[in-house]
Design a protein around this motif. Structure first.
Motif, PDB file in Angstrom:
ATOM      1  N   VAL B  44       0.841  -1.204   0.000  1.00 46.10           N
ATOM      2  CA  VAL B  44       0.000   0.000   0.000  1.00 46.10           C
ATOM      3  C   VAL B  44       0.874   1.251   0.000  1.00 46.10           C
ATOM      4  CG1 VAL B  44      -1.602   1.354   1.404  1.00 46.10           C
ATOM      5  CG2 VAL B  44      -2.032  -1.057   1.041  1.00 46.10           C
ATOM      6  N   LYS B  45       1.894   1.220   0.818  1.00 44.56           N
ATOM      7  CA  LYS B  45       2.793   2.376   0.906  1.00 44.56           C
ATOM      8  C   LYS B  45       3.431   2.672  -0.453  1.00 44.56           C
ATOM      9  CE  LYS B  45       6.602   3.471   3.861  1.00 44.56           C
ATOM     10  NZ  LYS B  45       7.540   2.870   4.813  1.00 44.56           N
ATOM     11  N   LYS B  46       3.883   1.614  -1.084  1.00 36.44           N
ATOM     12  CA  LYS B  46       4.539   1.787  -2.382  1.00 36.44           C
ATOM     13  C   LYS B  46       3.543   2.261  -3.440  1.00 36.44           C
ATOM     14  CE  LYS B  46       5.900   0.051  -6.454  1.00 36.44           C
ATOM     15  NZ  LYS B  46       4.942  -0.248  -7.493  1.00 36.44           N
ATOM     16  N   GLU B  47       2.340   1.700  -3.402  1.00 31.17           N
ATOM     17  CA  GLU B  47       1.327   2.089  -4.389  1.00 31.17           C
ATOM     18  C   GLU B  47       0.951   3.558  -4.239  1.00 31.17           C
ATOM     19  OE1 GLU B  47      -0.166   0.584  -6.927  1.00 31.17           O
ATOM     20  OE2 GLU B  47       1.218  -1.070  -6.666  1.00 31.17           O
ATOM     21  N   GLY B 119      -9.802   6.060 -14.194  1.00 31.27           N
ATOM     22  CA  GLY B 119      -8.423   6.495 -14.439  1.00 31.27           C
ATOM     23  C   GLY B 119      -7.434   5.892 -13.463  1.00 31.27           C
ATOM     24  N   LEU B 120      -7.874   5.680 -12.237  1.00 27.01           N
ATOM     25  CA  LEU B 120      -6.924   5.154 -11.254  1.00 27.01           C
ATOM     26  C   LEU B 120      -6.824   3.638 -11.291  1.00 27.01           C
ATOM     27  CD1 LEU B 120      -7.671   7.426  -8.179  1.00 27.01           C
ATOM     28  CD2 LEU B 120      -5.776   7.568  -9.771  1.00 27.01           C
ATOM     29  N   GLY B 121      -7.818   2.990 -11.895  1.00 19.95           N
ATOM     30  CA  GLY B 121      -7.814   1.534 -11.764  1.00 19.95           C
ATOM     31  C   GLY B 121      -7.689   0.738 -13.042  1.00 19.95           C
ATOM     32  N   PHE B 122      -7.801   1.400 -14.204  1.00 19.86           N
ATOM     33  CA  PHE B 122      -7.957   0.603 -15.418  1.00 19.86           C
ATOM     34  C   PHE B 122      -6.735  -0.255 -15.759  1.00 19.86           C
ATOM     35  CE2 PHE B 122      -5.756   4.222 -17.126  1.00 19.86           C
ATOM     36  CZ  PHE B 122      -5.034   3.728 -18.184  1.00 19.86           C
ATOM     37  N   ASP B 123      -5.545   0.135 -15.289  1.00 14.48           N
ATOM     38  CA  ASP B 123      -4.367  -0.676 -15.615  1.00 14.48           C
ATOM     39  C   ASP B 123      -3.729  -1.274 -14.370  1.00 14.48           C
ATOM     40  OD1 ASP B 123      -3.387   1.569 -14.498  1.00 14.48           O
ATOM     41  OD2 ASP B 123      -1.812   1.904 -15.958  1.00 14.48           O
ATOM     42  N   ALA B 124      -4.509  -1.384 -13.312  1.00 15.62           N
ATOM     43  CA  ALA B 124      -3.931  -1.805 -12.032  1.00 15.62           C
ATOM     44  C   ALA B 124      -3.208  -3.144 -12.139  1.00 15.62           C
ATOM     45  CB  ALA B 124      -5.026  -1.888 -10.974  1.00 15.62           C
ATOM     46  N   VAL B 125      -3.845  -4.106 -12.747  1.00 17.19           N
ATOM     47  CA  VAL B 125      -3.256  -5.440 -12.765  1.00 17.19           C
ATOM     48  C   VAL B 125      -2.580  -5.739 -14.103  1.00 17.19           C
ATOM     49  CG1 VAL B 125      -3.744  -7.897 -12.546  1.00 17.19           C
ATOM     50  CG2 VAL B 125      -4.883  -6.271 -11.055  1.00 17.19           C
ATOM     51  N   ILE B 142       4.133 -13.287  -0.556  1.00 14.46           N
ATOM     52  CA  ILE B 142       2.940 -12.515  -0.216  1.00 14.46           C
ATOM     53  C   ILE B 142       1.729 -13.246  -0.770  1.00 14.46           C
ATOM     54  CG2 ILE B 142       4.049 -10.249  -0.179  1.00 14.46           C
ATOM     55  CD1 ILE B 142       2.892  -9.864  -3.022  1.00 14.46           C
ATOM     56  N   TYR B 143       0.591 -12.983  -0.179  1.00 15.73           N
ATOM     57  CA  TYR B 143      -0.628 -13.593  -0.697  1.00 15.73           C
ATOM     58  C   TYR B 143      -1.140 -12.758  -1.845  1.00 15.73           C
ATOM     59  CZ  TYR B 143      -0.528 -16.429   3.472  1.00 15.73           C
ATOM     60  OH  TYR B 143      -0.145 -17.308   4.428  1.00 15.73           O
ATOM     61  N   ARG B 144      -1.800 -13.430  -2.764  1.00 14.88           N
ATOM     62  CA  ARG B 144      -2.299 -12.713  -3.935  1.00 14.88           C
ATOM     63  C   ARG B 144      -3.354 -11.691  -3.564  1.00 14.88           C
ATOM     64  NH1 ARG B 144      -2.990 -16.455  -9.219  1.00 14.88           N
ATOM     65  NH2 ARG B 144      -0.944 -17.404  -9.131  1.00 14.88           N
ATOM     66  N   ASP B 145      -4.196 -12.018  -2.580  1.00 18.04           N
ATOM     67  CA  ASP B 145      -5.253 -11.071  -2.248  1.00 18.04           C
ATOM     68  C   ASP B 145      -4.680  -9.797  -1.637  1.00 18.04           C
ATOM     69  OD1 ASP B 145      -4.509 -12.680  -0.234  1.00 18.04           O
ATOM     70  OD2 ASP B 145      -6.459 -12.840   0.714  1.00 18.04           O
ATOM     71  N   ASN B 146      -3.516  -9.918  -0.993  1.00 18.41           N
ATOM     72  CA  ASN B 146      -2.847  -8.715  -0.492  1.00 18.41           C
ATOM     73  C   ASN B 146      -2.588  -7.739  -1.624  1.00 18.41           C
ATOM     74  OD1 ASN B 146      -2.675  -9.357   2.133  1.00 18.41           O
ATOM     75  ND2 ASN B 146      -0.560 -10.050   2.095  1.00 18.41           N
ATOM     76  N   ALA B 150      -4.487  -4.225  -2.036  1.00 16.70           N
ATOM     77  CA  ALA B 150      -3.652  -3.017  -2.002  1.00 16.70           C
ATOM     78  C   ALA B 150      -3.928  -2.147  -3.215  1.00 16.70           C
ATOM     79  CB  ALA B 150      -2.179  -3.397  -1.956  1.00 16.70           C
ATOM     80  N   LYS B 151      -4.169  -2.795  -4.368  1.00 19.69           N
ATOM     81  CA  LYS B 151      -4.464  -2.042  -5.579  1.00 19.69           C
ATOM     82  C   LYS B 151      -5.771  -1.281  -5.438  1.00 19.69           C
ATOM     83  CE  LYS B 151      -1.270  -2.802  -8.584  1.00 19.69           C
ATOM     84  NZ  LYS B 151      -0.499  -1.681  -9.105  1.00 19.69           N
ATOM     85  N   PHE B 152      -6.671  -1.780  -4.592  1.00 13.23           N
ATOM     86  CA  PHE B 152      -7.959  -1.147  -4.398  1.00 13.23           C
ATOM     87  C   PHE B 152      -7.883  -0.099  -3.284  1.00 13.23           C
ATOM     88  CE2 PHE B 152     -12.228  -1.386  -2.347  1.00 13.23           C
ATOM     89  CZ  PHE B 152     -12.952  -0.826  -3.376  1.00 13.23           C
TER      90      PHE B 152
END
Lengths: 338, 347
Positions: B44-47, B119-125, B142-146, B150-152
C-alpha cells in the motif's frame, strides 16, 4: 534420492487438450545444480511456475523444501528465489528502491534493508548505477538486478528461467560462475532452464532434456554423452590432398565393411557414418588404395549432440544457438569445396 | 559481477555460523528475527507513493480542483438569502446552488467520479503483468489477495484524502470569507457527502480493476470501462425511455395510483445506473428540503410540515442507494478476486 529439495511427482498440466507438461517425475537434491534443457514451448516455464504455485497443476504434486507448492505457495516462496524470463522492474523507481521494495516484502528488517540492498548491488556490479531509474537499465543490467533481488532473500533454492538470455558471453560466464560458487559454498540448490546448451554444460551437475512436456533424459552430462556415443554411430570425416579419384567401387567396398552405414562424398573429403571404433580401418582402407590423406576427423560427442539427438525428431522451432556447431561445419566444408 | 566473497560477508553470516547446511526450521528463524511491517502495508505504501507521483493523478487532481473551484465560484455569486434565514445552511448551499451555466459540484462529481475511478484503476493489474513486475512480485512471499486489495485500497486512501481536504478547504474558506458559523448538521452532511463520493469512486475503481484483471491489455480495459460508463450516463436513459414508451400504457388513460406505480417503476429502472444512485443520494444529503426521491401523493403530503429533514431522516431515505452502491462495489471486487486468485501469472 534422500530428502530431495524439489520433488515433482506425476506432474501434469493441461491447457485445453494440449499437454504442456506430461506426467513429470523429478527430484533434485540439496546443493545440486540442475539444468532443465529444452526448446521453446517445451513446458519448462510451466513446470517452474507450478513449482512456485503461480499456476496450478492439472494432476500430480510439487514439493519444494518440504512444502506443497500448490496448497502452500507462500511458504515455498519464502525459501525460493525466482528469476523469471522477461522480468520487469518498476520503471519509475530507481534500481535500489526496486530492490529495497522486494527486500521489505521478504520481511527483512527496516534497519538493515538499505545496507543489504547496497551490498548486493555492489556484488552484482551495479554500484555505479544504483540510483538510476530502472527504466534506463539495459537488458544485461536488469538481469543483474534480478539476480540481486533473488539473492537478497537468502534463498535455499534458486530458480532461474532462461537466466542467460540477453547477456553478452563474458557476462554469461561471470553469471554462471557466480551461481556455481554460491551453490557450492552455501549448498543452495539451483534449477536453471535454458535452451543454450553450451552454457548449461559449464555449470550443471545434472541435466534434464525436456521436450513436449516429457523428460526424455535425466542424468549427469558425462553419462548422457557416453550413453549417446555408444548408442549412436560415429561420424568420421577423411580429407584428401587434391580431389580423390573415388569411384563407385571404393564406396561400395566401404559400404560392405562391417558396421558402416553411410558414405557421403563431398569435394575433397568423405564422410563415413558407422559403428564407433572403425576409424583405423577406414584409414587403412584409404592408404591401401593409395589415397593421400591430409586429415582424419573423428566427431566427439558432447552435450550438443545429445541435445540434437533428442531434438532431431521434433519439428518445433529450431534454435540457431543450439545448432551452431552444425552450421559451422557446413560452412567449413563449403570453404574447402571452393 | 565482483568476487562473490563480498556477498557472503555479513549477508549469509548467520547461515555460515552454523557451518553446515541449515535445517529448514533454523533458516526460518534467521529470516524473521524482528517483526517487520506486513506485506500488505508495504505494498500500500509503495502504491500510494507511485500514485501521488504519477502524471495521471496530477491531471485528475487538477481536473477535480478546477471543477470544484468553478462550481463554488458559480454558487457563491448566486447565493441569495432564503425565506428562513435561521435555516439557511450556507455551506450546503455553496455545494448545491447554481445559476444553470454550470452543473453544481455534486452533479459534476457523478461523472468526474467515474473518470477518477476508471483512471486510477484501469491498468492496475494488467500493466504490471505486461511489464513483468507482477510475476516478480508474486514470486515473493505474499498472498495474492494482499496485492489485489492493495491495488484497491491505495487509490481509495488517496482520493479520501483528496476529497476531505477539498471539503475542509471549502469550509475553512467559507468561514474566513463570510464569517458565518457552520452548523453541526452541515458538517455531518458534508462529511457524509464526501464519504458517499468516495464510495461512488470506489465502485468505478473496483469495476475498472475487475476489467484490468479480465483483460490483458490496459487499453482494452480502459475502453471497456469508459464504454460502461458512457452506457450508463447517456444510453441507459434513452433505452429506458424507449422501453417505457413501447411497453407501458399511455398515462392519459390511467388512474393516478397506476401512474404513481409506473413512475416508481421507471425510477427503479433508472436506479440500476450507479450514477443515478449517486445523484439521488447526494441530492438528498445536500438538500435537506428534499423529502423523497420518488413522486408523492397528495395524501402523503397532507399534514407534512414544510421544514428541512433531519440528518438521520435524510440518511434513512438514501440508505437503499448507499447499500446499492456498496453492493455493486463488492460484487465487482469479488469478481476480480475470483478471476485473479487462481489464474496463471506469466509475463
Amino acid at each position: 534420492m534422500e530428502n530431495p529439495v524439489i520433488e515433482l511427482i506425476g506432474l501434469t498440466k493441461l491447457y485445453g487438450s494440449l499437454k504442456a507438461v506430461d506426467n513429470l517425475d523429478l527430484s533434485i537434491g540439496r546443493g545440486e545444480i540442475y539444468g532443465l534443457l529444452g526448446p521453446n514451448g517445451a513446458g519448462k516455464t510451466t513446470t517452474i511456475l507450478m513449482m512456485l504455485g503461480l499456476t496450478e497443476p492439472s494432476a500430480g504434486s510439487v514439493t519444494v523444501c518440504g512444502f506443497n507448492a500448490t496448497s502452500n505457495p507462500v511458504a515455498v516462496k519464502r525459501k525460493v528465489g525466482y528469476m523469471p524470463d522477461n522480468m520487469g522492474f518498476y520503471d519509475g523507481l530507481n534500481a535500489l528502491d526496486n530492490l529495497v521494495y522486494i527486500a521489505r516484502l521478504n520481511g527483512i528488517p527496516e534497519s538493515k534493508v538499505r545496507d543489504r540492498a547496497r551490498e548486493l548491488m555492489e556484488m552484482v556490479g551495479l554500484e555505479n548505477a544504483m540510483h538510476k531509474k530502472a527504466g534506463t537499465y539495459s537488458r544485461g543490467m536488469k538481469q543483474r538486478l534480478g539476480l540481486a533481488e533473488v539473492l537478497i532473500k537468502q534463498p535455499e533454492v534458486i530458480i532461474l528461467d532462461e537466466p542467460t538470455n540477453g547477456i553478452d558471453p563474458g557476462g554469461v560466464k561471470e553469471f554462471l560462475t557466480l551461481i556455481r560458487q554460491l551453490s557450492r559454498q552455501q549448498h543452495i540448490t539451483v534449477l536453471l532452464s535454458s535452451h543454450h546448451l553450451n552454457q548449461v554444460q559449464q555449470v550443471c551437475d545434472r541435466v534434464g532434456i525436456f521436450v513436449e512436456g516429457r523428460l526424455l533424459a535425466n542424468d549427469h552430462i558425462s553419462r548422457l554423452s557416453t550413453e549417446v556415443a555408444s548408442r549412436e554411430s560415429q561420424v568420421v570425416t577423411v580429407s584428401f590432398g587434391g580431389a580423390p579419384q573415388l569411384s563407385e567401387v571404393h564406396t561400395q567396398a566401404l559400404m560392405n565393411t562391417e558396421g558402416v552405414k553411410a558414405v557421403e562424398l563431398s569435394g575433397n573429403s568423405i564422410e563415413i557414418t558407422g559403428a564407433p571404433g572403425l576409424t583405423p580401418s577406414y584409414v587403412r582402407f584409404f592408404v591401401a588404395h593409395g589415397f593421400d590423406i591430409t586429415g582424419v576427423h573423428q566427431k566427439e560427442y558432447n552435450l550438443e549432440d545429445v541435445y540434437q539427438r533428442y531434438f532431431e525428431n521434433i519439428s518445433t522451432e529450431k534454435e540457431t544457438n543450439g545448432k551452431s556447431g552444425n552450421i559451422f561445419q557446413r560452412s567449413f566444408f563449403k570453404g574447402i569445396k571452393n | 559481477m565482483e568476487n562473490p566473497a563480498i556477498y557472503f560477508k555479513g549477508l549469509f553470516s548467520r547461515v555460515l555460523r552454523t557451518s553446515e547446511p541449515v535445517a529448514a526450521g533454523v533458516h526460518e528463524k534467521t529470516v524473521h528475527y524482528s517483526k517487520p511491517a506486513s506485506p500488505f502495508a508495504i505494498i500500500v505504501k509503495k502504491e500510494i507513493g507511485d500514485l501521488v507521483r504519477s502524471w495521471r493523478f496530477i491531471v485528475l487532481l487538477a481536473l477535480i480542483a478546477l471543477t470544484f473551484l468553478a462550481s463554488i465560484y458559480v454558487s457563491l455569486t448566486n447565493i441569495k438569502p432564503g425565506a428562513e434565514p435561521e435555516r439557511f445552511l450556507l455551506y450546503l448551499k455553496i455545494l448545491t446552488t447554481t445559476d444553470g451555466s454550470l452543473p453544481s459540484f455534486h452533479i459534476f462529481m457523478s461523472f468526474l467520479g467515474a473518470i477518477l475511478g476508471i483512471g486510477l484503476g484501469f491498468d492496475a493489474v494488467n500493466s504490471e503483468q505486461q511489464n513483468g513486475t507482477l510475476i516478480r512480485l508474486l514470486a515473493q512471499p505474499i498472498y495474492r489477495d494482499n496485492f489485489l486489495l492493495a491495488k484497491f485500497i491505495s487509490p481509495l486512501i488517496v482520493i479520501t484524502t483528496l476529497f476531505l481536504s477539498l471539503g475542509l478547504l471549502m469550509i475553512g474558506g467559507g468561514l474566513l470569507i463570510t464569517g458565518v458559523m457552520i452548523e453541526l448538521v452541515e458538517i455531518l452532511r458534508i462529511i457524509s457527502f464526501i464519504l458517499l463520493t468516495v464510495l461512488y469512486v470506489a465502485f468505478w475503481l473496483s469495476l475498472s480493476i475487475m476489467l484490468s484483471v479480465k483483460f490483458k491489455q490496459a487499453t482494452t480495459s480502459a475502453l471497456t470501462a469508459i464504454g460502461i460508463w458512457l452506457f450508463f450516463t447517456i444510453f441507459y436513459k434513452i433505452v429506458v425511455n424507449m422501453i417505457v414508451k413501447a411497453f407501458l400504457p399511455d398515462p392519459a388513460f390511467l388512474l393516478q395510483e397506476d401512474i404513481l406505480y409506473y413512475n416508481n417503476l421507471i425510477l427503479d429502472l433508472l436506479r440500476v445506473s450507479p450514477g443515478q444512485l449517486y445523484a439521488d443520494a447526494t441530492t438528498v444529503l445536500l438538500m435537506p428540503a428534499v423529502r423523497s426521491l420518488g413522486p408523492l401523493t397528495m395524501e402523503q403530503m397532507a399534514g407534512a410540515i414544510p421544514t428541512p429533514l433531519s440528518f438521520r431522516e435524510s440518511v434513512l431515505i438514501v440508505w437503499p442507494q448507499l447499500s446499492g452502491l456498496f453492493a455493486a462495489t463488492t460484487v465487482c471486487f469479488a469478481l476480480s478476486y475470483y478471476w485473479f486468485m487462481r489464474r496463471e501469472i506469466r509475463s
